[in-house]
Scaffold this motif. Structure first.
Motif, short mmCIF file in Angstrom:
data_model
loop_
_atom_site.label_atom_id
_atom_site.label_comp_id
_atom_site.label_asym_id
_atom_site.label_seq_id
_atom_site.Cartn_x
_atom_site.Cartn_y
_atom_site.Cartn_z
N LEU A 196 0.87 -1.16 0.00
CA LEU A 196 0.00 0.00 0.00
C LEU A 196 0.91 1.22 0.00
O LEU A 196 1.67 1.45 0.95
CB LEU A 196 -0.90 0.01 1.23
CG LEU A 196 -1.83 1.22 1.36
CD1 LEU A 196 -2.86 1.21 0.23
CD2 LEU A 196 -2.53 1.21 2.70
N THR A 229 1.13 5.23 -0.11
CA THR A 229 0.35 6.43 0.15
C THR A 229 1.19 7.67 -0.13
O THR A 229 2.31 7.79 0.36
CB THR A 229 -0.12 6.48 1.62
OG1 THR A 229 -0.85 5.28 1.91
CG2 THR A 229 -1.00 7.68 1.88
N ASP A 230 0.64 8.57 -0.94
CA ASP A 230 1.29 9.84 -1.22
C ASP A 230 1.04 10.73 0.00
O ASP A 230 -0.11 11.05 0.32
CB ASP A 230 0.69 10.46 -2.48
CG ASP A 230 1.36 11.75 -2.89
OD1 ASP A 230 1.64 12.58 -2.00
OD2 ASP A 230 1.59 11.94 -4.09
N ASN A 231 2.10 11.12 0.69
CA ASN A 231 1.95 11.89 1.92
C ASN A 231 1.38 13.29 1.69
O ASN A 231 0.79 13.87 2.59
CB ASN A 231 3.29 11.97 2.66
CG ASN A 231 3.74 10.64 3.17
OD1 ASN A 231 2.95 9.73 3.42
ND2 ASN A 231 5.04 10.48 3.32
N ASP A 284 -3.51 10.19 -1.36
CA ASP A 284 -3.89 9.18 -2.35
C ASP A 284 -3.13 7.89 -2.07
O ASP A 284 -1.92 7.91 -1.88
CB ASP A 284 -3.57 9.68 -3.76
CG ASP A 284 -3.96 8.70 -4.84
OD1 ASP A 284 -5.09 8.18 -4.77
OD2 ASP A 284 -3.15 8.46 -5.76
N ALA A 285 -3.85 6.77 -2.01
CA ALA A 285 -3.23 5.48 -1.70
C ALA A 285 -3.57 4.48 -2.79
O ALA A 285 -4.71 4.43 -3.26
CB ALA A 285 -3.69 4.97 -0.35
N ARG A 286 -2.57 3.68 -3.18
CA ARG A 286 -2.77 2.65 -4.20
C ARG A 286 -2.04 1.39 -3.78
O ARG A 286 -0.97 1.45 -3.18
CB ARG A 286 -2.22 3.12 -5.54
CG ARG A 286 -2.96 4.31 -6.12
CD ARG A 286 -2.38 4.80 -7.42
NE ARG A 286 -2.12 3.72 -8.34
CZ ARG A 286 -1.18 3.76 -9.27
NH1 ARG A 286 -0.40 4.82 -9.39
NH2 ARG A 286 -0.99 2.75 -10.09
N PHE A 327 6.34 9.61 0.48
CA PHE A 327 5.50 8.41 0.45
C PHE A 327 5.62 7.58 1.74
O PHE A 327 6.66 7.59 2.40
CB PHE A 327 5.89 7.50 -0.73
CG PHE A 327 5.64 8.13 -2.06
CD1 PHE A 327 4.39 8.04 -2.66
CD2 PHE A 327 6.64 8.80 -2.73
CE1 PHE A 327 4.14 8.62 -3.89
CE2 PHE A 327 6.41 9.39 -3.96
CZ PHE A 327 5.16 9.30 -4.53
N THR A 328 4.55 6.86 2.03
CA THR A 328 4.55 5.85 3.09
C THR A 328 4.17 4.53 2.44
O THR A 328 3.19 4.46 1.72
CB THR A 328 3.53 6.21 4.19
OG1 THR A 328 3.89 7.48 4.75
CG2 THR A 328 3.52 5.16 5.29
#
Length: 64
Positions: free
Chosen positions: A5, A7-9, A13-15, A48-49
């Motif tokens: 997963l 996630t754009d910090n 937005d998460a993909r 990102f995370t």
């Protein structure tokens, strides 16, 4: 580590994507992502995370 997963910090937005896609998307070396997740369970950068979905599922994070 089949699904990550990402996630754009900045936007939230998460993909879900593969390791190769995550490395490409985040401009982070795949080995660095694997190492960070193995050590702390998460890979965090300024932008990102990244979390291993399989590990999160094992502890019930995504349980309904």
């Amino acid at each position: 580590m089949d699904y990550l997963l990402v996630t754009d910090n900045a936007t939230g937005d998460a993909r879900v994507m593969s390791l190769a896609d995550a490395a490409f998307q985040t401009l982070t070396d795949a080995d660095d992502i694997v190492r960070a997740i193995a050590i702390s369970g998460i890979c965090i950068s300024i932008d990102f995370t990244i979390v291993d979905m399989e590990a999160a599922d094992e502890i019930g994070v995504f349980a309904a």
